[in-house]
Design a protein around this motif. Sequence first.
Motif, PDB file in Angstrom:
ATOM      1  N   PRO A 288      -4.323 -16.222   1.972  1.00 21.80           N
ATOM      2  CA  PRO A 288      -4.004 -15.158   1.009  1.00 21.80           C
ATOM      3  C   PRO A 288      -2.673 -15.425   0.310  1.00 21.80           C
ATOM      4  O   PRO A 288      -1.751 -16.004   0.893  1.00 21.80           O
ATOM      5  N   LEU A 289      -2.593 -14.993  -0.938  1.00 20.44           N
ATOM      6  CA  LEU A 289      -1.397 -15.239  -1.739  1.00 20.44           C
ATOM      7  C   LEU A 289      -0.161 -14.593  -1.121  1.00 20.44           C
ATOM      8  O   LEU A 289       0.934 -15.160  -1.172  1.00 20.44           O
ATOM      9  N   TRP A 290      -0.328 -13.419  -0.488  1.00 17.09           N
ATOM     10  CA  TRP A 290       0.843 -12.735   0.065  1.00 17.09           C
ATOM     11  C   TRP A 290       1.542 -13.598   1.120  1.00 17.09           C
ATOM     12  O   TRP A 290       2.779 -13.589   1.213  1.00 17.09           O
ATOM     13  N   ARG A 291       0.775 -14.373   1.880  1.00 11.94           N
ATOM     14  CA  ARG A 291       1.390 -15.244   2.892  1.00 11.94           C
ATOM     15  C   ARG A 291       2.180 -16.373   2.225  1.00 11.94           C
ATOM     16  O   ARG A 291       3.244 -16.765   2.690  1.00 11.94           O
ATOM     17  N   GLN A 292       1.626 -16.891   1.142  1.00 13.30           N
ATOM     18  CA  GLN A 292       2.335 -17.955   0.423  1.00 13.30           C
ATOM     19  C   GLN A 292       3.613 -17.426  -0.243  1.00 13.30           C
ATOM     20  O   GLN A 292       4.625 -18.121  -0.297  1.00 13.30           O
TER      21      GLN A 292
ATOM     22  N   ALA B  91      14.963 -12.077  -2.151  1.00 20.24           N
ATOM     23  CA  ALA B  91      14.277 -13.372  -2.295  1.00 20.24           C
ATOM     24  C   ALA B  91      12.827 -13.164  -2.726  1.00 20.24           C
ATOM     25  O   ALA B  91      12.340 -13.847  -3.639  1.00 20.24           O
ATOM     26  N   LEU B  92      12.135 -12.224  -2.107  1.00 25.83           N
ATOM     27  CA  LEU B  92      10.737 -11.966  -2.459  1.00 25.83           C
ATOM     28  C   LEU B  92      10.622 -11.463  -3.898  1.00 25.83           C
ATOM     29  O   LEU B  92       9.734 -11.889  -4.658  1.00 25.83           O
ATOM     30  N   LEU B  93      11.531 -10.585  -4.297  1.00 27.82           N
ATOM     31  CA  LEU B  93      11.514 -10.046  -5.660  1.00 27.82           C
ATOM     32  C   LEU B  93      11.784 -11.162  -6.683  1.00 27.82           C
ATOM     33  O   LEU B  93      11.115 -11.238  -7.725  1.00 27.82           O
ATOM     34  N   CYS B  94      12.741 -12.047  -6.383  1.00 22.94           N
ATOM     35  CA  CYS B  94      13.046 -13.142  -7.310  1.00 22.94           C
ATOM     36  C   CYS B  94      11.883 -14.134  -7.418  1.00 22.94           C
ATOM     37  O   CYS B  94      11.605 -14.645  -8.503  1.00 22.94           O
TER      38      CYS B  94
ATOM     39  N   ASP C  54       0.436  -6.909  -6.830  1.00 20.59           N
ATOM     40  CA  ASP C  54      -0.302  -6.436  -5.650  1.00 20.59           C
ATOM     41  C   ASP C  54       0.045  -7.266  -4.407  1.00 20.59           C
ATOM     42  O   ASP C  54       0.318  -6.733  -3.328  1.00 20.59           O
ATOM     43  N   GLN C  55       0.046  -8.601  -4.557  1.00 19.18           N
ATOM     44  CA  GLN C  55       0.280  -9.481  -3.410  1.00 19.18           C
ATOM     45  C   GLN C  55       1.759  -9.521  -3.002  1.00 19.18           C
ATOM     46  O   GLN C  55       2.064  -9.699  -1.819  1.00 19.18           O
ATOM     47  N   ALA C  56       2.661  -9.342  -3.944  1.00 20.52           N
ATOM     48  CA  ALA C  56       4.085  -9.274  -3.599  1.00 20.52           C
ATOM     49  C   ALA C  56       4.375  -8.015  -2.768  1.00 20.52           C
ATOM     50  O   ALA C  56       5.133  -8.063  -1.790  1.00 20.52           O
ATOM     51  N   VAL C  57       3.768  -6.918  -3.155  1.00 21.12           N
ATOM     52  CA  VAL C  57       3.934  -5.671  -2.384  1.00 21.12           C
ATOM     53  C   VAL C  57       3.311  -5.832  -0.992  1.00 21.12           C
ATOM     54  O   VAL C  57       3.882  -5.399   0.010  1.00 21.12           O
ATOM     55  N   GLU C  58       2.149  -6.484  -0.934  1.00 25.24           N
ATOM     56  CA  GLU C  58       1.503  -6.742   0.361  1.00 25.24           C
ATOM     57  C   GLU C  58       2.396  -7.612   1.244  1.00 25.24           C
ATOM     58  O   GLU C  58       2.535  -7.365   2.447  1.00 25.24           O
ATOM     59  N   ALA C  59       3.020  -8.624   0.638  1.00 23.19           N
ATOM     60  CA  ALA C  59       3.934  -9.505   1.385  1.00 23.19           C
ATOM     61  C   ALA C  59       5.109  -8.703   1.940  1.00 23.19           C
ATOM     62  O   ALA C  59       5.544  -8.923   3.087  1.00 23.19           O
ATOM     63  N   ALA C  60       5.611  -7.765   1.137  1.00 24.30           N
ATOM     64  CA  ALA C  60       6.726  -6.925   1.597  1.00 24.30           C
ATOM     65  C   ALA C  60       6.285  -6.038   2.763  1.00 24.30           C
ATOM     66  O   ALA C  60       6.985  -5.947   3.777  1.00 24.30           O
ATOM     67  N   LYS C  61       5.116  -5.423   2.635  1.00 26.59           N
ATOM     68  CA  LYS C  61       4.625  -4.526   3.692  1.00 26.59           C
ATOM     69  C   LYS C  61       4.434  -5.245   5.026  1.00 26.59           C
ATOM     70  O   LYS C  61       4.630  -4.670   6.088  1.00 26.59           O
ATOM     71  N   ARG C  62       4.050  -6.517   4.959  1.00 26.35           N
ATOM     72  CA  ARG C  62       3.732  -7.263   6.176  1.00 26.35           C
ATOM     73  C   ARG C  62       4.922  -8.031   6.752  1.00 26.35           C
ATOM     74  O   ARG C  62       4.788  -8.699   7.773  1.00 26.35           O
ATOM     75  N   GLY C  63       6.078  -7.943   6.094  1.00 23.68           N
ATOM     76  CA  GLY C  63       7.266  -8.630   6.605  1.00 23.68           C
ATOM     77  C   GLY C  63       8.142  -7.679   7.395  1.00 23.68           C
ATOM     78  O   GLY C  63       8.408  -6.557   6.944  1.00 23.68           O
ATOM     79  N   ASP C  64       8.594  -8.114   8.552  1.00 22.84           N
ATOM     80  CA  ASP C  64       9.425  -7.242   9.398  1.00 22.84           C
ATOM     81  C   ASP C  64      10.678  -6.779   8.659  1.00 22.84           C
ATOM     82  O   ASP C  64      11.093  -5.620   8.790  1.00 22.84           O
ATOM     83  N   ALA C  65      11.291  -7.701   7.902  1.00 20.45           N
ATOM     84  CA  ALA C  65      12.563  -7.373   7.246  1.00 20.45           C
ATOM     85  C   ALA C  65      12.377  -6.719   5.884  1.00 20.45           C
ATOM     86  O   ALA C  65      13.345  -6.243   5.288  1.00 20.45           O
ATOM     87  N   THR C  66      11.135  -6.683   5.377  1.00 17.29           N
ATOM     88  CA  THR C  66      10.924  -6.188   4.009  1.00 17.29           C
ATOM     89  C   THR C  66      10.026  -4.955   3.934  1.00 17.29           C
ATOM     90  O   THR C  66       9.869  -4.383   2.858  1.00 17.29           O
ATOM     91  N   GLN C  67       9.422  -4.546   5.045  1.00 14.09           N
ATOM     92  CA  GLN C  67       8.422  -3.469   4.952  1.00 14.09           C
ATOM     93  C   GLN C  67       9.004  -2.173   4.395  1.00 14.09           C
ATOM     94  O   GLN C  67       8.316  -1.422   3.699  1.00 14.09           O
ATOM     95  N   HIS C  68      10.294  -1.932   4.673  1.00  9.82           N
ATOM     96  CA  HIS C  68      10.909  -0.701   4.143  1.00  9.82           C
ATOM     97  C   HIS C  68      11.299  -0.847   2.674  1.00  9.82           C
ATOM     98  O   HIS C  68      11.722   0.128   2.042  1.00  9.82           O
TER      99      HIS C  68
ATOM    100  N   ASN D  95       7.706  -2.762  -5.450  1.00 10.69           N
ATOM    101  CA  ASN D  95       6.613  -2.276  -6.310  1.00 10.69           C
ATOM    102  C   ASN D  95       7.173  -1.637  -7.583  1.00 10.69           C
ATOM    103  O   ASN D  95       6.734  -1.938  -8.704  1.00 10.69           O
ATOM    104  N   GLY D  96       8.176  -0.785  -7.406  1.00 15.08           N
ATOM    105  CA  GLY D  96       8.776  -0.089  -8.548  1.00 15.08           C
ATOM    106  C   GLY D  96       9.435  -1.050  -9.520  1.00 15.08           C
ATOM    107  O   GLY D  96       9.273  -0.935 -10.744  1.00 15.08           O
ATOM    108  N   CYS D  97      10.174  -2.043  -8.986  1.00 12.57           N
ATOM    109  CA  CYS D  97      10.863  -3.020  -9.836  1.00 12.57           C
ATOM    110  C   CYS D  97       9.862  -3.837 -10.652  1.00 12.57           C
ATOM    111  O   CYS D  97      10.040  -4.037 -11.860  1.00 12.57           O
ATOM    112  N   LEU D  98       8.814  -4.319  -9.994  1.00  8.53           N
ATOM    113  CA  LEU D  98       7.846  -5.182 -10.679  1.00  8.53           C
ATOM    114  C   LEU D  98       7.041  -4.409 -11.719  1.00  8.53           C
ATOM    115  O   LEU D  98       6.750  -4.922 -12.806  1.00  8.53           O
TER     116      LEU D  98
END
Length: 445
Positions: A9-13, A77-80, A101-115, A121-124
């Motif tokens: 999945p793209l979110w993992r990449q 880093a994820l946002l950039c 969609d996949q960037a938000v999914e990546a954030a949700k599934r990351g321990d340091a980024t889920q919050h 999502n809002g920025c993008l």
Amino acid sequence: MQDNPTPIPLWRQLQGAASLLMAVRDGQSMTAALEDVDAALRPGVQSLGFHTLRWLGRAEALRQQLAKRPPPPEADALLCVALALIWTEHDAPYTAHTLVDQAVEAAKRGDATQHQASFINGCLRRFLRERDDLVARSEKSPQAVWNHPQWWIDRVRKDHPGQWQAILQANNSRAPLILRVNERKTTQAQYLLALSAVNIAATPVGKQGVILASAQPVPSLPGFAEGHFSVQDAAAQLAAPLLLEGLNTGDGQGARPRILDACAAPGGKTAHLLELADCEVTALDIDARRCTRIAQNLGRLGLQAHIEVADAGRPQDWWDGQPYDGILLDAPCTASGIVRRHPDVRWLRRPTDIAQLAGIQAHLLQALWPLLKPGGRLLYCTCSVFRAEGDNQIQTFVAHHTDALLMPSPGHLLPQSGAEATVFPDNLMREHDGFYYAILEKRNP
């Protein structure tokens, strides 16, 4: 029958690419950081990472507009990464909807980024609504326009006032895969036919080079195991012919020229010397692991050299007292000429690195010059476009060494990405990295 592997999945990449960006921001090279990425993820993560680093200046300028205060490092880093991938519609590898969609999914599934998922999502989504205005405002920043640090832009502009924009543009292009044909095994024309037979499009460059129309896994190319080619940029392919041209063999009795490759790893130029001439080559490198790579590369090509782990700057530790007919000094440098292939270099370097590396280069020149026979030649080269590591270095050396004669030399070869041509002795080269070459001949006392 084997099942097809599940697509990654793209979110993992995206998570992987963000971890690469964080590593580079912490001062680690992308090559080293990639080794920590799961093998199945690595190709996709590398592709996204390269794209991000090519457009990082633009992405950071946009992020600063979207969030005046930088978010935590992981979220930043994820946002950039996401902004680098969607800032322009024509070069975007994914649709904007998919990317968000996949960037938000990546954030949700990351321990340091889920919050931070709703913030990302809002920025993008705001970026997509206001894209034209935000991109237009980012044009005021040279770092966003050229995607290099400001000090690097200033330095290239000072060193190459007529070509600085072309250099920076070339740095942001994708470098093609270029091979050097081993003339002891085949010819350029024969190898182009071998590629054509397996439907791989390629064109010649220089006398031994072959440019592939699209990148391929190198070990799967025809003739790899048999040593029919090496991977080497077209600019680097000039080193061996330049040193060998007019080389004095010494005693006039047909003795094999003694050549020192002073900073040899991974062995591309060592191999090229042995392919072109019947010579005795000592390949020196300070790093034992990299010397192992020299041996492996020469073994595949069916070539032999004397390989030694040693510091080229301390000849008293390794030199046998017999002078060399030729010395190749491919000196450690900023790598400012190979940014197309290593887009992390511009973000890893600091302005102070140039003077520090120029000091190492000067020391190596000083240490190796006494090892050269009168009438012998030293080829000095760096994969740098900075004059401190090229013209300035050599002019200073010649001024202090009356027995050093600067021969007609290519000087600074600026990176080319197919659009414009550099004419080099009976060669039309439209595709190569940035390099510097100077041929020094030792006068008879």
